[in-house]
Structures are given as structure tokens and as C-alpha cells.
Design a protein around this motif. Structure first.
Motif, PDB file in Angstrom:
ATOM      1  N   GLN A   1     -14.220  -8.956   3.739  1.00  0.00           N
ATOM      2  CA  GLN A   1     -13.453  -7.703   3.744  1.00  0.00           C
ATOM      3  C   GLN A   1     -11.972  -7.969   3.989  1.00  0.00           C
ATOM      4  O   GLN A   1     -11.101  -7.339   3.392  1.00  0.00           O
ATOM      5  CB  GLN A   1     -14.019  -6.750   4.797  1.00  0.00           C
ATOM      6  N   LEU A   2     -11.693  -8.975   4.887  1.00  0.00           N
ATOM      7  CA  LEU A   2     -10.293  -9.330   5.153  1.00  0.00           C
ATOM      8  C   LEU A   2      -9.609  -9.801   3.865  1.00  0.00           C
ATOM      9  O   LEU A   2      -8.486  -9.398   3.552  1.00  0.00           O
ATOM     10  CB  LEU A   2     -10.231 -10.491   6.152  1.00  0.00           C
ATOM     11  N   ILE A   3     -10.324 -10.651   3.122  1.00  0.00           N
ATOM     12  CA  ILE A   3      -9.734 -11.211   1.896  1.00  0.00           C
ATOM     13  C   ILE A   3      -9.520 -10.109   0.870  1.00  0.00           C
ATOM     14  O   ILE A   3      -8.471 -10.041   0.212  1.00  0.00           O
ATOM     15  CB  ILE A   3     -10.604 -12.360   1.360  1.00  0.00           C
ATOM     16  N   GLU A   4     -10.480  -9.214   0.773  1.00  0.00           N
ATOM     17  CA  GLU A   4     -10.302  -8.129  -0.198  1.00  0.00           C
ATOM     18  C   GLU A   4      -9.133  -7.230   0.196  1.00  0.00           C
ATOM     19  O   GLU A   4      -8.361  -6.780  -0.659  1.00  0.00           O
ATOM     20  CB  GLU A   4     -11.599  -7.344  -0.364  1.00  0.00           C
ATOM     21  N   LEU A   5      -8.956  -7.024   1.495  1.00  0.00           N
ATOM     22  CA  LEU A   5      -7.827  -6.206   1.942  1.00  0.00           C
ATOM     23  C   LEU A   5      -6.500  -6.905   1.650  1.00  0.00           C
ATOM     24  O   LEU A   5      -5.520  -6.278   1.239  1.00  0.00           O
ATOM     25  CB  LEU A   5      -7.940  -5.929   3.446  1.00  0.00           C
ATOM     26  N   LEU A   6      -6.488  -8.247   1.837  1.00  0.00           N
ATOM     27  CA  LEU A   6      -5.253  -8.991   1.551  1.00  0.00           C
ATOM     28  C   LEU A   6      -4.915  -8.884   0.066  1.00  0.00           C
ATOM     29  O   LEU A   6      -3.746  -8.710  -0.304  1.00  0.00           O
ATOM     30  CB  LEU A   6      -5.420 -10.463   1.937  1.00  0.00           C
ATOM     31  N   ALA A   7      -5.952  -8.943  -0.768  1.00  0.00           N
ATOM     32  CA  ALA A   7      -5.706  -8.822  -2.216  1.00  0.00           C
ATOM     33  C   ALA A   7      -5.135  -7.448  -2.532  1.00  0.00           C
ATOM     34  O   ALA A   7      -4.187  -7.310  -3.316  1.00  0.00           O
ATOM     35  CB  ALA A   7      -6.998  -9.064  -2.986  1.00  0.00           C
ATOM     36  N   GLN A   8      -5.673  -6.430  -1.877  1.00  0.00           N
ATOM     37  CA  GLN A   8      -5.146  -5.067  -2.093  1.00  0.00           C
ATOM     38  C   GLN A   8      -3.691  -4.972  -1.665  1.00  0.00           C
ATOM     39  O   GLN A   8      -2.854  -4.376  -2.318  1.00  0.00           O
ATOM     40  CB  GLN A   8      -5.910  -4.098  -1.196  1.00  0.00           C
ATOM     41  N   ARG A   9      -3.382  -5.620  -0.505  1.00  0.00           N
ATOM     42  CA  ARG A   9      -2.014  -5.583   0.012  1.00  0.00           C
ATOM     43  C   ARG A   9      -1.062  -6.227  -0.996  1.00  0.00           C
ATOM     44  O   ARG A   9       0.014  -5.714  -1.272  1.00  0.00           O
ATOM     45  CB  ARG A   9      -1.952  -6.321   1.354  1.00  0.00           C
ATOM     46  N   MET A  10      -1.496  -7.369  -1.563  1.00  0.00           N
ATOM     47  CA  MET A  10      -0.617  -8.072  -2.503  1.00  0.00           C
ATOM     48  C   MET A  10      -0.430  -7.263  -3.793  1.00  0.00           C
ATOM     49  O   MET A  10       0.627  -7.314  -4.405  1.00  0.00           O
ATOM     50  CB  MET A  10      -1.166  -9.465  -2.815  1.00  0.00           C
ATOM     51  N   ASN A  11      -1.434  -6.489  -4.171  1.00  0.00           N
ATOM     52  CA  ASN A  11      -1.260  -5.643  -5.360  1.00  0.00           C
ATOM     53  C   ASN A  11      -0.170  -4.604  -5.106  1.00  0.00           C
ATOM     54  O   ASN A  11       0.661  -4.322  -5.973  1.00  0.00           O
ATOM     55  CB  ASN A  11      -2.558  -4.910  -5.707  1.00  0.00           C
TER      56      ASN A  11
ATOM     57  N   GLN B   1      14.286  -6.799   3.225  1.00  0.00           N
ATOM     58  CA  GLN B   1      15.029  -5.812   3.996  1.00  0.00           C
ATOM     59  C   GLN B   1      14.617  -6.012   5.438  1.00  0.00           C
ATOM     60  O   GLN B   1      13.505  -5.677   5.832  1.00  0.00           O
ATOM     61  CB  GLN B   1      14.734  -4.421   3.451  1.00  0.00           C
ATOM     62  N   LEU B   2      15.553  -6.641   6.187  1.00  0.00           N
ATOM     63  CA  LEU B   2      15.212  -7.148   7.512  1.00  0.00           C
ATOM     64  C   LEU B   2      14.646  -6.099   8.461  1.00  0.00           C
ATOM     65  O   LEU B   2      13.702  -6.368   9.189  1.00  0.00           O
ATOM     66  CB  LEU B   2      16.425  -7.825   8.131  1.00  0.00           C
ATOM     67  N   GLN B   3      15.204  -4.899   8.377  1.00  0.00           N
ATOM     68  CA  GLN B   3      14.716  -3.861   9.297  1.00  0.00           C
ATOM     69  C   GLN B   3      13.242  -3.597   9.062  1.00  0.00           C
ATOM     70  O   GLN B   3      12.474  -3.391   9.987  1.00  0.00           O
ATOM     71  CB  GLN B   3      15.454  -2.538   9.047  1.00  0.00           C
ATOM     72  N   ARG B   4      12.883  -3.599   7.804  1.00  0.00           N
ATOM     73  CA  ARG B   4      11.482  -3.316   7.448  1.00  0.00           C
ATOM     74  C   ARG B   4      10.562  -4.399   8.024  1.00  0.00           C
ATOM     75  O   ARG B   4       9.527  -4.106   8.620  1.00  0.00           O
ATOM     76  CB  ARG B   4      11.360  -3.228   5.920  1.00  0.00           C
ATOM     77  N   TRP B   5      10.952  -5.674   7.867  1.00  0.00           N
ATOM     78  CA  TRP B   5      10.127  -6.772   8.385  1.00  0.00           C
ATOM     79  C   TRP B   5       9.963  -6.641   9.893  1.00  0.00           C
ATOM     80  O   TRP B   5       8.884  -6.791  10.444  1.00  0.00           O
ATOM     81  CB  TRP B   5      10.700  -8.128   7.963  1.00  0.00           C
ATOM     82  N   GLU B   6      11.064  -6.296  10.587  1.00  0.00           N
ATOM     83  CA  GLU B   6      10.992  -6.131  12.039  1.00  0.00           C
ATOM     84  C   GLU B   6       9.973  -5.047  12.418  1.00  0.00           C
ATOM     85  O   GLU B   6       9.192  -5.187  13.350  1.00  0.00           O
ATOM     86  CB  GLU B   6      12.375  -5.742  12.604  1.00  0.00           C
TER      87      GLU B   6
ATOM     88  N   ILE C   1      -0.726 -13.009  16.066  1.00  0.00           N
ATOM     89  CA  ILE C   1      -0.508 -11.964  15.071  1.00  0.00           C
ATOM     90  C   ILE C   1       0.860 -12.143  14.404  1.00  0.00           C
ATOM     91  O   ILE C   1       1.033 -11.874  13.217  1.00  0.00           O
ATOM     92  CB  ILE C   1      -0.697 -10.553  15.688  1.00  0.00           C
ATOM     93  N   THR C   2       1.847 -12.649  15.176  1.00  0.00           N
ATOM     94  CA  THR C   2       3.171 -12.869  14.576  1.00  0.00           C
ATOM     95  C   THR C   2       3.071 -13.949  13.497  1.00  0.00           C
ATOM     96  O   THR C   2       3.620 -13.802  12.405  1.00  0.00           O
ATOM     97  CB  THR C   2       4.197 -13.279  15.664  1.00  0.00           C
ATOM     98  N   GLN C   3       2.336 -15.013  13.813  1.00  0.00           N
ATOM     99  CA  GLN C   3       2.184 -16.095  12.812  1.00  0.00           C
ATOM    100  C   GLN C   3       1.486 -15.591  11.557  1.00  0.00           C
ATOM    101  O   GLN C   3       1.901 -15.858  10.430  1.00  0.00           O
ATOM    102  CB  GLN C   3       1.358 -17.237  13.399  1.00  0.00           C
ATOM    103  N   LEU C   4       0.430 -14.813  11.787  1.00  0.00           N
ATOM    104  CA  LEU C   4      -0.341 -14.307  10.650  1.00  0.00           C
ATOM    105  C   LEU C   4       0.525 -13.385   9.788  1.00  0.00           C
ATOM    106  O   LEU C   4       0.586 -13.527   8.560  1.00  0.00           O
ATOM    107  CB  LEU C   4      -1.573 -13.547  11.172  1.00  0.00           C
ATOM    108  N   LEU C   5       1.229 -12.469  10.436  1.00  0.00           N
ATOM    109  CA  LEU C   5       2.066 -11.529   9.669  1.00  0.00           C
ATOM    110  C   LEU C   5       3.190 -12.267   8.945  1.00  0.00           C
ATOM    111  O   LEU C   5       3.561 -11.913   7.825  1.00  0.00           O
ATOM    112  CB  LEU C   5       2.653 -10.456  10.603  1.00  0.00           C
ATOM    113  N   ARG C   6       3.713 -13.331   9.593  1.00  0.00           N
ATOM    114  CA  ARG C   6       4.799 -14.086   8.956  1.00  0.00           C
ATOM    115  C   ARG C   6       4.290 -14.726   7.659  1.00  0.00           C
ATOM    116  O   ARG C   6       4.971 -14.709   6.638  1.00  0.00           O
ATOM    117  CB  ARG C   6       5.313 -15.149   9.929  1.00  0.00           C
TER     118      ARG C   6
ATOM    119  N   GLU D   1       4.263 -14.738   1.732  1.00  0.00           N
ATOM    120  CA  GLU D   1       3.556 -14.650   0.451  1.00  0.00           C
ATOM    121  C   GLU D   1       4.037 -13.411  -0.323  1.00  0.00           C
ATOM    122  O   GLU D   1       4.238 -13.454  -1.541  1.00  0.00           O
ATOM    123  CB  GLU D   1       2.044 -14.585   0.710  1.00  0.00           C
ATOM    124  N   ALA D   2       4.271 -12.310   0.412  1.00  0.00           N
ATOM    125  CA  ALA D   2       4.714 -11.073  -0.240  1.00  0.00           C
ATOM    126  C   ALA D   2       6.086 -11.280  -0.881  1.00  0.00           C
ATOM    127  O   ALA D   2       6.350 -10.810  -1.993  1.00  0.00           O
ATOM    128  CB  ALA D   2       4.755  -9.943   0.782  1.00  0.00           C
TER     129      ALA D   2
END
Ligand code: PEP
Ligand code: MN
Length: 364
Positions: A289-299, A317-322, A342-347, A352-353
Motif C-alpha cells: 500500500q505504501l508503494i502504491e501511495l508513493l506511485a500516486q504521489r509521483m503521478n 519553492q522553499l516555503q512549500r518544502w518547509e 521522517i525528515t530523511q524519508l520526506l527528503r 525524487e519529486a
């Protein structure tokens, strides 16, 4: 009353003992003709691996103008199947008149389909029609992953006095496009079993898979989870089936598939291994489910990329990333995850995005 107590072990449902492991239910998605039913049933019976013959007589079709089953005629054909092969017969019921007709034509087992389980009004009508009857009933999970809806349907039928009761796991409808037709979410049948130890659970890998090539993997998984049986669709000539042609197996392919399954004996003392398999299945299901969600996010990221390109905006856009980081960390902390993790994962996800958007921006 909430417990599903006094459920009769499946092995004692009939005088002829159903004591194989797994119990195998097979037969076509839909009854199409007497010839198709009898030839499929004979070939299944010859494999000596099938105990129950299933066939859809009234088909709940998602869209109109599809094949809706042969109705009453098919019930007569099923009687011929019974006489010629000795197999038990099983039919889906969705309305009181189906129950009444099946009982009048000596159908041995009834099942409630996923679309019906999703509607408590329909389930209650079925339960009322079953009141005082001694027929075994199996209840498929609802289309949506709501364990209470599933339990509620089982309870309604149980309250009508049905003690030969089982659940069928057939996966849950995914809105997004996924490889499997229905998401198995194994954690749900596992939870059902842990709440109701006596409730037999049958897996329907055909409707989870949606295509012949994944049926074996799903069936093996069900065996690893120590489920009691399998319901697998079969057809004498799958390519010509009027419903679900991609997921039906020929009786010979079914035979091969069943012979290739590894069925661990549930030995007492094996509890730890059993528990481990259950945990691993839950983890595998969540990972998928995690992988499918990541694929959705990348779409979605690609769509944003197109939009930014059209509007001539910058990618980063730096503000958005923050904001993404802060919101993620807050949520993660409230759920007991560490800020560092979680910071590492989001980074990584963000990196990738950006790469993806870069590709979109520079696409000619
Ligand atoms: C079926 O078994 O053919 C069927 C219609 O299944 P479900 O209710 O699981 O969709
Ligand atoms: Mn089907």
C-alpha cells in the motif's frame, strides 16, 4: 449479542466429511449452459481435489447490459451436476427469492456476494429469508475495507439461526489502478480470525487477482495464513466465459495450481511460526500500500510539473518544502515516529519529486 458463537466446524457441515485441507470450491464465475456446467464439473471431479462446485446463477454486474446469469434454468443444471459428480453445489444469493429458489432446488451451500454484504438492508432481508433454515452460508467481505460491515453481515445471518457459517476473503476495491483487481489487505481477514477463532475463512484468490497469473501467489499466501479453504473460478474454456474470462482457470490448470501449493500442517507448537507468518503478511500488505501511495504521489507531482511549466514557475519553492517537512514531522511525532526518520524519508521523496518535475520541465 456480538460473538459468533456456536459456529459448526466446516468438517461437520455434511454427513459426507469435508475434511481436506484446504477445502476447495471451484466452478465457473457464471452458469452459462448445462453443457458448460456438466463438463466443467466432471473435469473438476476427476482431479479429486475439489469438494464444492460453485456457479453464479444471478450475476451482480457493476454495469448494466452485461451477462446477468441464467437464473432458474441453471438451478436445474446444478442438480444434474450433483447427480453426475457427487460434488456439493454452491450459489450466490442476493435476494430472498434467490434463497427460496435455491432451497427448493437442493443447492447445498449459499454465499452472499461482496456487493450485497456492503448493504445491511439487503443482508437483513436475506437473514430473514434464512430464518430457521439449516443451510450453510458463506459471506464474502464487502467491497470496501470495513471489517465491521463484514462482521455485521455475519452476525445478521448468524442471528437468523445459521450455525454453518464461514467468511470468504475476496479483497477490496481499489479506486486507483493496481496490479491486482482487488487489494487483499490481508490484515483484515487476520483480524477477523483473531476475533472469531471458530469462524472458517475461505480465500477467493480469483477475485483478488483478476488475472490468471497472480492466482497461485494469492492462494499460497492464503495457505501460509492457515486459511481453511480456497474458492477458485474455473471454466471448461475460460476464453469463452461470459463473465470474468481473464481470471478463470481450466480444470487442468487448477489441478496443477493446487498440486503446486505448499500447505504447512498446522502442528501444535508451531504457534510462533504461525504468528510470524501473520505479522509478515501484515507487513507485506502495508508495504504494497505504501508503494502504491508513493506511485500516486509521483503521478500528482508530474501533473504539478506540467502546470508549473505552463505557468513558467520555478520547480523548487522553499516555503512549500518547509511546510511539507513541518507537517510531516508533527504528524509523525504524534504517531510515535522519530523526527530524524521522517525528515530523511520526506527528503528522499522530495528529491525524487524534483527530479521528476525536472524531467517534465525539460521534456520537449
Ligand atoms: C463471484 O464470485 O463471481 C462474484 C461476483 O464475486 P464478488 O461478490 O466477490 O465480486
Ligand atoms: Mn466472478
Amino acid at each position: 449479542m456480538s460473538g459468533l458463537d456456536n459456529i459448526k466446524p466446516i468438517h461437520n457441515w455434511f454427513s459426507k466429511k469435508l475434511d481436506t485441507h484446504p477445502i476447495v470450491i471451484s466452478g465457473p464465475c457464471s452458469a452459462e449452459s448445462e453443457e458448460q456446467l456438466v463438463s466443467t464439473a466432471k473435469a473438476l471431479s476427476d482431479t479429486k481435489q475439489v469438494q464444492i462446485f460453485r456457479a453464479g446463477v444471478w450475476k451482480p454486474r457493476t454495469r448494466p447490459n452485461s451477462f446477468e446469469g441464467r437464473g432458474l434454468d441453471a438451478l436445474q443444471w446444478l442438480n444434474t451436476v450433483k447427480q453426475e459428480t457427487g460434488l456439493l453445489t454452491m450459489v450466490e444469493v442476493a435476494a430472498p427469492k434467490h434463497v427460496e429458489m435455491c432451497l427448493r432446488h437442493n443447492v447445498d451451500i449459499l454465499w452472499v456476494g461482496a456487493r450485497t454484504t456492503s448493504n445491511p438492508f439487503s443482508v437483513q432481508e436475506l437473514a430473514s429469508a434464512l430464518q430457521g433454515m439449516n443451510v450453510p452460508v458463506m459471506v464474502k467481505n464487502p467491497i470496501n475495507p470495513d471489517i465491521n460491515l463484514w462482521i455485521g453481515a455475519l452476525e445478521r445471518i448468524h442471528k437468523a439461526g445459521i450455525s454453518k457459517l464461514a467468511a470468504i476473503h475476496r479483497g477490496f476495491y481499489p479506486f486507483e489502478k493496481t496490479i491486482l483487481r482487488n487489494i487483499p489487505k490481508w490484515e483484515i481477514p487476520i483480524e477477523l480470525k483473531s476475533r472469531f477463532h471458530n469462524l472458517p475463512i475461505i480465500c477467493d484468490p480469483s477475485h483478488i487477482a483478476g488475472s490468471r497469473k497472480y492466482i497461485h501467489e494469492m492462494a499460497q499466501k492464503a495457505m501460509d495464513l492457515n486459511m481453511d479453504g480456497l474458492m477458485i473460478e474455473s471454466h471448461i474454456c475460460p476464453e469463452e466465459a461470459l463473465s470474468d474470462p481473464d481470471q478463470q482457470l481450466t480444470p487442468e490448470d487448477l489441478n496443477q495450481l493446487l498440486r503446486g501449493l505448499v500447505c504447512r500442517l498446522h502442528v501444535v507448537g508451531d504457534e510462533e511460526i504461525d504468528q510470524l507468518v501473520k505479522f509478515r503478511s501484515q507487513i507485506d500488505s502495508v508495504d504494497a500500500q505504501l508503494i502504491e501511495l508513493l506511485a500516486q504521489r509521483m503521478n500528482i507531482v508530474e501533473e504539478i510539473g506540467e502546470y508549473k511549466k505552463e505557468k513558467n514557475m520555478t520547480i523548487l519553492q522553499l516555503q512549500r518544502w518547509e511546510k511539507v517537512r513541518e507537517r510531516g514531522v508533527d504528524l509523525a511525532k504524534s504517531l510515535g515516529l522519530s523526527e530524524k526518520f521522517i525528515t530523511q524519508l520526506l527528503r528522499m521523496i522530495h528529491k525524487e519529486a524534483i527530479l521528476r518535475q525536472n524531467e517534465v520541465m525539460n521534456r520537449k
